[in-house]
Write a protein that holds these residues in place. Sequence first.
Motif, mmCIF file in Angstrom:
data_model
loop_
_atom_site.group_PDB
_atom_site.id
_atom_site.type_symbol
_atom_site.label_atom_id
_atom_site.label_comp_id
_atom_site.label_asym_id
_atom_site.label_seq_id
_atom_site.Cartn_x
_atom_site.Cartn_y
_atom_site.Cartn_z
ATOM 1 N N PRO A 309 0.808 -1.236 0.000
ATOM 2 C CA PRO A 309 0.000 0.000 0.000
ATOM 3 C C PRO A 309 0.839 1.282 0.000
ATOM 4 N N ASP A 310 2.083 1.208 0.458
ATOM 5 C CA ASP A 310 2.933 2.399 0.556
ATOM 6 C C ASP A 310 3.883 2.545 -0.626
ATOM 7 N N ASN A 311 3.629 1.853 -1.709
ATOM 8 C CA ASN A 311 4.510 1.943 -2.875
ATOM 9 C C ASN A 311 4.274 3.286 -3.571
ATOM 10 N N ASP A 312 5.257 4.187 -3.451
ATOM 11 C CA ASP A 312 5.105 5.543 -3.986
ATOM 12 C C ASP A 312 5.013 5.559 -5.509
ATOM 13 N N LEU A 313 5.812 4.706 -6.163
ATOM 14 C CA LEU A 313 5.789 4.676 -7.625
ATOM 15 C C LEU A 313 4.434 4.224 -8.147
ATOM 16 N N ALA A 314 3.864 3.222 -7.506
ATOM 17 C CA ALA A 314 2.545 2.745 -7.926
ATOM 18 C C ALA A 314 1.476 3.812 -7.701
ATOM 19 N N LYS A 315 1.550 4.517 -6.562
ATOM 20 C CA LYS A 315 0.581 5.591 -6.303
ATOM 21 C C LYS A 315 0.684 6.703 -7.340
ATOM 22 N N LYS A 316 1.908 7.096 -7.639
ATOM 23 C CA LYS A 316 2.107 8.182 -8.608
ATOM 24 C C LYS A 316 1.605 7.777 -9.988
ATOM 25 N N THR A 317 1.965 6.559 -10.410
ATOM 26 C CA THR A 317 1.538 6.106 -11.739
ATOM 27 C C THR A 317 0.036 5.956 -11.801
ATOM 28 N N LEU A 318 -0.596 5.458 -10.722
ATOM 29 C CA LEU A 318 -2.048 5.292 -10.705
ATOM 30 C C LEU A 318 -2.757 6.632 -10.808
ATOM 31 N N VAL A 321 -2.552 7.742 -14.414
ATOM 32 C CA VAL A 321 -3.441 6.983 -15.305
ATOM 33 C C VAL A 321 -4.888 7.393 -15.085
ATOM 34 N N GLU A 322 -5.295 7.561 -13.809
ATOM 35 C CA GLU A 322 -6.675 7.981 -13.528
ATOM 36 C C GLU A 322 -6.953 9.374 -14.077
ATOM 37 N N ARG A 323 -5.962 10.251 -14.022
ATOM 38 C CA ARG A 323 -6.141 11.580 -14.611
ATOM 39 C C ARG A 323 -6.326 11.482 -16.125
ATOM 40 N N ASP A 324 -5.552 10.587 -16.761
ATOM 41 C CA ASP A 324 -5.712 10.391 -18.207
ATOM 42 C C ASP A 324 -7.083 9.829 -18.543
ATOM 43 N N PRO A 330 -14.682 13.162 -20.913
ATOM 44 C CA PRO A 330 -15.488 14.260 -21.488
ATOM 45 C C PRO A 330 -15.462 14.264 -23.006
ATOM 46 N N ALA A 331 -14.375 13.886 -23.596
ATOM 47 C CA ALA A 331 -14.313 13.862 -25.056
ATOM 48 C C ALA A 331 -15.285 12.843 -25.621
ATOM 49 N N SER A 332 -15.411 11.672 -24.955
ATOM 50 C CA SER A 332 -16.339 10.653 -25.449
ATOM 51 C C SER A 332 -17.778 11.082 -25.233
ATOM 52 N N LYS A 333 -18.031 11.804 -24.137
ATOM 53 C CA LYS A 333 -19.394 12.274 -23.890
ATOM 54 C C LYS A 333 -19.826 13.300 -24.911
ATOM 55 N N THR A 334 -18.913 14.187 -25.262
ATOM 56 C CA THR A 334 -19.273 15.220 -26.232
ATOM 57 C C THR A 334 -19.549 14.627 -27.605
ATOM 58 N N GLN A 335 -18.966 13.482 -27.896
ATOM 59 C CA GLN A 335 -19.203 12.863 -29.187
ATOM 60 C C GLN A 335 -20.596 12.244 -29.258
ATOM 61 N N THR A 336 -21.152 11.714 -28.145
ATOM 62 C CA THR A 336 -22.461 11.039 -28.156
ATOM 63 C C THR A 336 -23.606 11.948 -27.730
ATOM 64 N N LYS A 337 -23.318 13.177 -27.324
ATOM 65 C CA LYS A 337 -24.352 14.075 -26.824
ATOM 66 C C LYS A 337 -25.183 14.627 -27.973
ATOM 67 N N GLY A 338 -26.546 14.614 -27.812
ATOM 68 C CA GLY A 338 -27.437 15.126 -28.839
ATOM 69 C C GLY A 338 -28.019 16.484 -28.478
ATOM 70 N N LYS A 339 -28.936 16.968 -29.282
ATOM 71 C CA LYS A 339 -29.562 18.271 -29.042
ATOM 72 C C LYS A 339 -30.874 18.091 -28.295
ATOM 73 N N ARG A 340 -31.149 19.048 -27.418
ATOM 74 C CA ARG A 340 -32.419 19.043 -26.706
ATOM 75 C C ARG A 340 -33.467 19.810 -27.531
ATOM 76 N N MET A 341 -34.744 19.336 -27.397
ATOM 77 C CA MET A 341 -35.833 20.042 -28.092
ATOM 78 C C MET A 341 -37.074 20.051 -27.200
ATOM 79 N N VAL A 342 -37.876 21.099 -27.357
ATOM 80 C CA VAL A 342 -39.109 21.265 -26.582
ATOM 81 C C VAL A 342 -40.280 20.787 -27.436
ATOM 82 N N ILE A 343 -41.044 19.894 -26.861
ATOM 83 C CA ILE A 343 -42.223 19.373 -27.571
ATOM 84 C C ILE A 343 -43.442 20.158 -27.115
ATOM 85 N N GLU A 344 -44.089 20.808 -28.009
ATOM 86 C CA GLU A 344 -45.314 21.573 -27.715
ATOM 87 C C GLU A 344 -46.509 20.932 -28.431
ATOM 88 N N GLU A 345 -47.636 21.036 -27.782
ATOM 89 C CA GLU A 345 -48.871 20.490 -28.368
ATOM 90 C C GLU A 345 -49.384 21.436 -29.448
#
Length: 387
Positions: A309-318, A321-324, A330-345
């Motif tokens: 648990p105290d391995n500094d190299l593993a903590k730093k690398t993890l 990687v988590e930051r990456d 967010p880049a993948s979300k922006t690719q699949t995000k669609g447009k919102r629209m209001v439905i009126e009767e």
Amino acid sequence: MTAKDYPSLWGFGTTKTFKIPIEHLDFKYIEKCSDVKYLEKILCVLRSGEEGYYPELTEFCEKRLKGLAPKSRALRKDKPAATASSFTEEEWEKIDGDIKSWVSEIKREESRMHFHETETFPGMKDHLPPVRGSNSYLHVGQEKHSKNRPAKKKIPRDYAEWDKFDVEKECSKIDEDYKEKTVIDNKSHLSKIERKVDTAGLSEKDRGLLAIREKEKGNEAFNSGDYEEAVMYYTRSISALPTVAAYNNRAQAEIKLQNWNSAFQDCEKVLQLEPGNIKALLRRATTYKHQNKLQEAIEDLRKVLDVEPDNDLAKKTLSEVERDVKNSEPASKTQTKGKRMVIEEVENSEDEDEKGSGRKHEDGSGDKSKMSSLFWLCRKLPAYIMS
């Protein structure tokens, strides 16, 4: 003063050279002594003068030694170089005539050889170098050769030129030349090393010792920054006897050279031989990270942290990687995000024109118009969402 007033030399010790007793430097002792080697030592001490200069005693010792051993090395004396006065007139004329005849013979031989070469190879006449001691001129071939020589570097000759001289630029040129030469020498050196070690006829113990020796050579090369040479010696160690340490070290050297696939293969070998090896998991996580396999890298790093648990190299690398991973989400979300629209009767215009009509008409035609508008919206809605 009588003889008793003078201090006696007897019992004064020995000489510095050869440790000869002082009382042996005496006429009576030299006359009685018959040991040639000992007399040579006495003569050497008397000639050196370390106990004083005694010409008569020295001459007496030489005569005594000559009587015992006429060919003794101690009796040899340096002779001066012979001159014309050392010979008689007839001897000198003979010596002088022999020297002159030898010189004339050599000159005739040189002229004969030169004439023979010019007749045999007439085209090479202009390319022959000048003879020593002659007044021959430089030929055209030599002038061309001098033109092909590299020009000398211009060195500043006064303070103004030295001010313009760029020392850092010249030093960088020298460093670049040295690096190029080192790389070339290193490559030629590596090409001479065989990747496999011949272990035919060796016992397992001898193979293990040979593998350790090659691995230590690889460690020396790695510590000095020669990673390619380190890989070569680790490979030789593995060919002698595959070990976890050799595979692990070669993986680290491959990581330094950014050979991610080769390093990954070595880590796999280590984990086959020793599952759960911490170094192999860390280095495989590094290869996963640079190959953009972030989830696999996270899994390996978490396995390391479960054990250490105290391995500094593993903590730093993890954390890296988590930051990456977070930056890539967010880049993948922006690719699949669609447009919102209001439905009126939407109400049918026919309802407004037929307000005065009965309840039954409103319930029938109004419901049909609403249903048709909703059906139209349901058909168009996917197209709007995907756009």
